[in-house]
Write a protein that holds these residues in place. Sequence first.
Motif, PDB file in Angstrom:
ATOM      1  N   GLN A  86       0.829  -1.203   0.000  1.00 25.74           N
ATOM      2  CA  GLN A  86       0.000   0.000   0.000  1.00 25.74           C
ATOM      3  C   GLN A  86       0.865   1.256   0.000  1.00 25.74           C
ATOM      4  O   GLN A  86       0.626   2.196  -0.776  1.00 25.74           O
ATOM      5  N   GLY A  87       1.877   1.286   0.854  1.00 21.01           N
ATOM      6  CA  GLY A  87       2.741   2.463   0.916  1.00 21.01           C
ATOM      7  C   GLY A  87       3.486   2.705  -0.376  1.00 21.01           C
ATOM      8  O   GLY A  87       3.561   3.833  -0.868  1.00 21.01           O
ATOM      9  N   LEU A  88       4.024   1.642  -0.956  1.00 22.46           N
ATOM     10  CA  LEU A  88       4.760   1.793  -2.211  1.00 22.46           C
ATOM     11  C   LEU A  88       3.846   2.231  -3.348  1.00 22.46           C
ATOM     12  O   LEU A  88       4.227   3.073  -4.167  1.00 22.46           O
ATOM     13  N   ASN A  89       2.648   1.675  -3.405  1.00 21.24           N
ATOM     14  CA  ASN A  89       1.740   2.046  -4.492  1.00 21.24           C
ATOM     15  C   ASN A  89       1.242   3.479  -4.347  1.00 21.24           C
ATOM     16  O   ASN A  89       1.073   4.181  -5.346  1.00 21.24           O
ATOM     17  N   LEU A  90       1.003   3.927  -3.125  1.00 20.07           N
ATOM     18  CA  LEU A  90       0.697   5.345  -2.921  1.00 20.07           C
ATOM     19  C   LEU A  90       1.893   6.192  -3.335  1.00 20.07           C
ATOM     20  O   LEU A  90       1.731   7.242  -3.983  1.00 20.07           O
ATOM     21  N   ILE A 119      -7.141  16.965   0.859  1.00 20.90           N
ATOM     22  CA  ILE A 119      -8.013  16.735  -0.295  1.00 20.90           C
ATOM     23  C   ILE A 119      -7.324  17.139  -1.590  1.00 20.90           C
ATOM     24  O   ILE A 119      -7.353  16.405  -2.590  1.00 20.90           O
ATOM     25  N   GLU A 120      -6.679  18.295  -1.577  1.00 23.08           N
ATOM     26  CA  GLU A 120      -5.973  18.761  -2.783  1.00 23.08           C
ATOM     27  C   GLU A 120      -4.904  17.763  -3.195  1.00 23.08           C
ATOM     28  O   GLU A 120      -4.719  17.485  -4.392  1.00 23.08           O
ATOM     29  N   LEU A 121      -4.201  17.219  -2.225  1.00 22.47           N
ATOM     30  CA  LEU A 121      -3.150  16.242  -2.519  1.00 22.47           C
ATOM     31  C   LEU A 121      -3.736  14.923  -3.012  1.00 22.47           C
ATOM     32  O   LEU A 121      -3.315  14.389  -4.046  1.00 22.47           O
ATOM     33  N   ILE A 122      -4.718  14.394  -2.304  1.00 27.26           N
ATOM     34  CA  ILE A 122      -5.296  13.096  -2.653  1.00 27.26           C
ATOM     35  C   ILE A 122      -5.878  13.105  -4.059  1.00 27.26           C
ATOM     36  O   ILE A 122      -5.739  12.136  -4.812  1.00 27.26           O
ATOM     37  N   GLU A 123      -6.513  14.219  -4.428  1.00 24.45           N
ATOM     38  CA  GLU A 123      -7.165  14.281  -5.734  1.00 24.45           C
ATOM     39  C   GLU A 123      -6.186  14.477  -6.893  1.00 24.45           C
ATOM     40  O   GLU A 123      -6.593  14.538  -8.041  1.00 24.45           O
ATOM     41  N   LYS A 124      -4.892  14.508  -6.591  1.00 25.96           N
ATOM     42  CA  LYS A 124      -3.896  14.484  -7.659  1.00 25.96           C
ATOM     43  C   LYS A 124      -3.744  13.082  -8.234  1.00 25.96           C
ATOM     44  O   LYS A 124      -3.164  12.908  -9.305  1.00 25.96           O
ATOM     45  N   ILE A 125      -4.268  12.093  -7.528  1.00 29.11           N
ATOM     46  CA  ILE A 125      -4.283  10.727  -8.057  1.00 29.11           C
ATOM     47  C   ILE A 125      -5.474  10.604  -9.003  1.00 29.11           C
ATOM     48  O   ILE A 125      -6.613  10.818  -8.590  1.00 29.11           O
ATOM     49  N   GLU A 129     -12.060  10.818  -6.094  1.00 29.62           N
ATOM     50  CA  GLU A 129     -12.775  11.968  -5.535  1.00 29.62           C
ATOM     51  C   GLU A 129     -12.686  11.834  -4.019  1.00 29.62           C
ATOM     52  O   GLU A 129     -12.896  10.764  -3.464  1.00 29.62           O
ATOM     53  N   CYS A 130     -12.364  12.929  -3.353  1.00 28.04           N
ATOM     54  CA  CYS A 130     -12.195  12.899  -1.906  1.00 28.04           C
ATOM     55  C   CYS A 130     -13.434  13.475  -1.227  1.00 28.04           C
ATOM     56  O   CYS A 130     -13.917  14.545  -1.610  1.00 28.04           O
TER      57      CYS A 130
END
Length: 226
Positions: free
Chosen positions: A12-16, A174-180, A184-185
Motif C-alpha cells: 500500500q505504501g509503495l503504491n501510494l 483533499i488537494e493532494l489526494i485528488e492528484k491521483i 474523488e475525496c
Amino acid sequence: MKIAIIGGTGSQGLNLGKRFAIAGEDVIIGSRKEEKALMKVEETLEELKDYENISMVGMANEVAAEEGEILILTVPLSAQKSTLQTIKDHVGDKIIMDATVPLETAIGGSPARFIDLMEGSAAERTAKILKNTDAKVIAAFNNVSNSLLENIPEPIDSDCLIAGNDNEAKKVAIELIEKIPGIECIDCGKLEKARMIEKITPLLIGLNIKYKSHYGGLRITGIKKE
C-alpha cells in the motif's frame, strides 16, 4: 509537496508512493530499517523508469517524518503503536494521514472482519498516541483498494473518505489526494467519523472475495462539494 510515507515499504505504501511520484510530488519512503527503504526505492525507480522526473528516496521512518511536509502512515494495526512512538518526536504540527484499519488479521483472523478498538478507531488511536504533539491527524485511504492503487496507469474508480478535526488540514489533504487520477475525496467530518470509515474496508474486502474481484470500490453519489 514532500510526502513521507511512514512504513512505506509494504504494497500500500509503495503504491501510494508511485501514484504521488507520477503526479509530480517528492516522495520519501520510510521504513523501520533504512536499508529496506533504499532497496524498495531502487526497485520502484526501475519500475517507473519510463516516467519523467520521478522523485523518490528511501529513509528510516524517523528521518522520513522529520523531512516530510505531509506524512502518510501505512502500517498494519500490529505495527501502528510502535511506529508512531518512533516518529513522535519528529512529527511537530504536520498533517499525518492514517490509512490503518483494525482488521481481524492483526490477531490471525479474517481480513473481512473488524476489530473494535478502545479508542473508537485506528485514526483516533493515532491522535491519542500523538496527543502531546501538534500533529493534525486525518483518517484517509482506508477504503481505497490497494489493487486499484497498484493498477498503474489506470485511474482509480473510487472515492476516498476522510475524517479529521482540522478543516484547513483536510483541505490540504483533499488537494493532494485528488492528484491521483480518478479519486474523488469526500470530507466526512470530525475524526470520530473514522469509526465508520474504517469499517467500510472489511466490507469491501468481503465483497471482493465474494465476487472474485480485486477492484471493488466505493462511490458516494448525490453530493455537491463546495
